[in-house]
Design a protein around this motif. Structure first.
Motif, short mmCIF file in Angstrom:
data_model
loop_
_atom_site.label_atom_id
_atom_site.label_comp_id
_atom_site.label_asym_id
_atom_site.label_seq_id
_atom_site.Cartn_x
_atom_site.Cartn_y
_atom_site.Cartn_z
N ASP A 56 -3.38 -7.68 -11.36
CA ASP A 56 -2.42 -7.32 -10.31
C ASP A 56 -2.39 -8.37 -9.21
O ASP A 56 -3.42 -8.94 -8.87
N LYS A 57 -1.20 -8.60 -8.66
CA LYS A 57 -1.05 -9.68 -7.69
C LYS A 57 -0.07 -9.27 -6.62
O LYS A 57 0.99 -8.69 -6.91
N LEU A 62 10.83 -6.21 -7.58
CA LEU A 62 9.40 -6.21 -7.29
C LEU A 62 9.08 -6.78 -5.92
O LEU A 62 8.26 -7.71 -5.77
N SER A 92 5.92 -9.49 -2.25
CA SER A 92 6.31 -9.42 -3.66
C SER A 92 5.06 -9.08 -4.47
O SER A 92 3.95 -9.38 -4.06
N TYR A 93 5.25 -8.49 -5.63
CA TYR A 93 4.09 -8.02 -6.37
C TYR A 93 4.30 -8.06 -7.87
O TYR A 93 5.42 -8.09 -8.37
N GLU A 94 3.16 -8.08 -8.56
CA GLU A 94 3.12 -7.89 -10.00
C GLU A 94 1.98 -6.92 -10.25
O GLU A 94 0.85 -7.18 -9.84
N LYS A 98 12.13 -1.88 -6.63
CA LYS A 98 11.26 -1.88 -7.80
C LYS A 98 11.82 -2.74 -8.93
O LYS A 98 11.08 -3.14 -9.83
N THR A 147 0.50 -3.74 -13.14
CA THR A 147 0.68 -2.86 -14.29
C THR A 147 0.54 -1.41 -13.81
O THR A 147 -0.22 -1.13 -12.90
#
Lengths: 110, 114
Positions: free
Chosen positions: A2-3, A70, A24-26, A67, A28
């Protein structure tokens, strides 16, 4: 892994200005996005966002989540010196694991 | 309504020593997560405890260990301290089974390793 990436890293504005902080994000298994304000030690909770396009508002602060793209923004209008702090963005994945960004340091000068 | 309590507030240790940090969660919370925050950085997830077991862990070496007690309080232990372990250690509590509404943070323990 996750970032979370926040921008800008730091910001100096004058009282009364409006600021926009970006996140901003990544992640799961996205569950929610959180905003915190950290002045000295303990981060204090501002917002939790789970749905796209619905603005959360508290006084001069507001935030919205996208979403699909992101990202999230945190807006502060009519800034005051008491708004000076580090603003942390975080995302929640499975089992309440919360991943934080580096934060945006906001300084509001009179 | 007691919030999250951490002790001690400040600590100075020498390289190679061991340290134990303590946390009492907010009333009604049963999950404790520990974070390390280096100067100028965001909090980094160390591990999380629920029902007295480590439920998940971040990218920290085995020198970092923890424990949760039946009353939901928790300890963070760090062995063989390195200079790079100097940081603010934050404890955060939440409810493990109910809807997650975000953490409540303690004020942290400032650890300085010399």
């Amino acid at each position: 892994e996750d970032k979370v990436v926040q921008s800008p890293l730091s910001l100096v504005v004058h009282e009364g200005d409006t600021v926009t902080l970006n996140c901003s994000y990544e992640v799961t298994n996205f569950r929610s996005l959180l905003w915190y304000k950290q002045e000295k030690k303990a981060p204090t909770f501002l917002f939790m966002l789970t749905s796209s396009g619905i603005e959360k508002k508290s006084g001069r602060l507001s935030s919205i989540l996208d979403k699909k793209e992101l990202f999230s923004i945190l807006n502060i209008t009519a800034t005051q010196t008491g708004d000076s702090a580090v603003y942390l963005c975080a995302v929640t994945g499975g089992y309440q694991k919360v991943t934080f960004g580096t934060g945006t340091k906001l300084q509001v000068i009179p | 309504d007691a919030g999250v309590t951490q002790s001690p507030t400040h600590l100075i240790k020498t390289r190679g020593q061991q340290v134990t940090l303590r946390c009492s969660p907010k009333s009604g919370h049963d999950t404790v997560s520990w974070y390390q925050q280096a100067l100028g950085q965001g909090p980094q997830f160390i591990f999380q405890y629920y029902e007295e077991e480590e439920r998940q862990r971040g990218n920290f070496p085995d020198r970092f260990s923890g424990h949760q007690f039946p009353n939901y309080s928790s300890e963070l232990n760090v062995n063989a301290l390195l200079l790079g372990d100097s940081a603010l250690y934050l404890c955060a509590s939440s409810t493990g089974t109910a809807m997650f509404y975000g953490y409540t943070f303690g004020s942290g323990t400032r650890l300085t390793v010399v």
